[in-house]
Design an enzyme around this catalytic site. Structure first.
Site, short mmCIF file in Angstrom:
data_model
loop_
_atom_site.label_atom_id
_atom_site.label_comp_id
_atom_site.label_asym_id
_atom_site.label_seq_id
_atom_site.Cartn_x
_atom_site.Cartn_y
_atom_site.Cartn_z
CD GLU A 186 8.22 3.82 1.65
OE1 GLU A 186 7.38 4.65 1.12
OE2 GLU A 186 8.39 2.63 1.76
CB ALA B 121 5.93 -6.48 1.39
NE ARG B 122 2.52 -0.36 2.47
CZ ARG B 122 2.40 -0.40 1.34
NH1 ARG B 122 3.16 -0.66 0.28
NH2 ARG B 122 1.28 0.41 0.61
CG PHE C 224 2.22 -18.11 -3.18
CD1 PHE C 224 3.51 -17.61 -3.76
CD2 PHE C 224 1.53 -19.08 -3.90
CE1 PHE C 224 3.98 -18.13 -5.03
CE2 PHE C 224 1.97 -19.48 -5.13
CZ PHE C 224 3.28 -19.17 -5.59
N GLY C 225 0.11 -14.15 -2.16
CA GLY C 225 -1.07 -13.57 -3.07
C GLY C 225 -0.55 -13.50 -4.35
NE ARG C 226 -5.07 -9.86 -5.55
CZ ARG C 226 -6.25 -9.99 -5.18
NH1 ARG C 226 -7.19 -10.07 -5.67
NH2 ARG C 226 -6.23 -9.44 -3.88
CB ILE C 227 2.46 -9.04 -5.57
CG1 ILE C 227 1.57 -8.00 -5.66
CG2 ILE C 227 3.89 -8.54 -5.60
CD1 ILE C 227 1.83 -6.82 -5.02
NE ARG D 55 -1.97 -14.28 6.11
CZ ARG D 55 -3.00 -13.18 6.10
NH1 ARG D 55 -3.22 -12.36 7.05
NH2 ARG D 55 -3.29 -12.68 4.79
CG HIS E 34 6.98 2.74 -2.37
ND1 HIS E 34 6.41 3.09 -0.98
CD2 HIS E 34 6.17 2.11 -3.03
CE1 HIS E 34 5.25 2.40 -0.98
NE2 HIS E 34 5.20 1.31 -1.99
N GLY F 45 7.60 0.27 -7.08
CA GLY F 45 6.84 -1.01 -7.26
C GLY F 45 5.48 -0.93 -8.47
C1 DGY Z 1 0.73 -0.24 -3.04
O1 DGY Z 1 -0.11 -0.41 -3.92
O2 DGY Z 1 0.43 -0.82 -1.98
C2 DGY Z 1 1.93 0.46 -3.13
O3 DGY Z 1 3.18 0.30 -2.29
C3 DGY Z 1 1.69 2.07 -3.08
O4 DGY Z 1 0.94 2.35 -1.75
#
Ligand code: DGY
Length: 322
Positions: free
Chosen positions: A270, A240-241, A155-158, A179, A288, A290
């Protein structure tokens, strides 16, 4: 005074490149081909600053040769591609670009959520391939988003930007797993409830959206055991990742229908995507995207510039992460 020698590892929006050229002794990667570990290792010996991004792997080994580089000013918020401990041990500062991409990344998470719930990818494929036979009451029935329960992991900024869209835009109920404890007034903005563990969150959600960092700590956070805890028919969204999700376990859950579907913007290797995901109809796959808006990509570049200018001006860069 001589200008710091700076390497930009990929093409950036032209407006930022132009400004950077005025301030630094700048080398651009005009071919835009991703650099290899050997290229990066050599660059560490030649540049005062390197401006890497997610396609640049910087494990501990690249720092072995005593480097000239004093700062890695990453273009992007995520920095799990950099071994920050190794960089720190060599006295190299690392910065990232938070804030400026939160809204656009949450927009893509919401796009994926809506697309997979309403079968938009499947529908478009059917139409473009000439298979659509016309409207009918039972055609391509999806899942209602408005009013459903969304679990947000991280629950950070994104994560907060996602809660704002989902709760204020779509009346979704928000559960949060994070966390550290989230301040009560922040939860109250979205009528959100924090639950202590991922295990407790998953069975309560119709949608689960991942907004935690990548890296070793969260590798395969979503694995087969946790996928089994999701509601049948629930959807998993990952902006996220890639490494946060065990892709093979996810593909199994999609093929056996133990969850309803998934929306993915990031992948473990990727740009390689497992065949088992490419062949599944109940997953929406994006390359990717985002942060991929002109406004955000420029803002990310200018944020790197600000970090570098502060660093070389002897001030603490605002986005230092190591
Ligand atoms: C980020 O800002 O982490 C994007 O996924 C590109 O790396």
């Amino acid at each position: 005074m001589t200008k710091p020698k700076v390497l930009v590892t990929r093409r950036w929006p032209r407006a930022v490149e132009r400004r950077m050229e005025e301030v630094f002794d700048l080398d651009l990667n005009t071919s835009d081909a991703p650099l290899t570990e050997a290229d990066l290792c050599a660059a560490l010996g030649r540049y005062d600053a390197i401006l890497p991004t997610v396609t640049d792997r910087l494990p501990a080994a690249v720092f072995d040769a005593a480097p000239r580089t004093r700062i890695l000013a990453n273009y992007g918020v995520g920095f799990s591609h950099i071994d920050t401990e190794a960089a720190k041990a060599r006295g190299i500062a690392v910065t990232n670009t938070p804030d400026v991409l939160s809204e656009c990344t949450a927009d893509i998470a919401m796009t994926l959520l809506l697309m997979v719930a309403r079968r938009a990818g499947e529908g478009e494929r059917e139409l473009r391939e000439g298979r659509w036979t016309g409207w009918r009451p039972t055609h391509m029935i999806g899942t209602k988003v408005s009013g459903a329960t969304l679990g947000i992991i991280g629950f950070g900024r994104i994560g907060q930007a996602m809660a704002q869209r989902a709760h204020l835009g779509f009346g979704m109920k928000i559960l949060v797993q994070n966390r550290s404890p989230v301040p009560a007034e922040m939860l109250a903005r979205y009528s959100a409830v924090q639950v202590p563990t991922v295990e407790e969150l998953l069975p309560q959600c119709d949608f689960v959206s991942l907004h935690c960092p990548g890296g070793k700590a969260n590798r395969h956070l979503i694995n087969s055991r946790r996928l089994d805890l999701m509601r049948p028919g629930a959807f998993l969204i990952n902006t996220a990742r890639g490494e946060v999700v065990d892709e093979h376990a996810l593909a199994q859950a999609l093929w056996f229908g133990t969850i309803g579907g998934a929306g993915l913007d990031v992948f473990e290797r990727e740009p390689r995507i497992p065949e088992e995901l490419l062949g599944a109809d109940n997953v929406v796959l994006l390359p990717h995207l985002g942060s991929a808006t002109r406004e955000t990509r420029e803002a990310m570049g200018f944020r790197v510039l600000e970090n570098l200018t502060d660093f070389f001006g002897g001030r603490a860069p605002r986005d230092r992460v190591a």
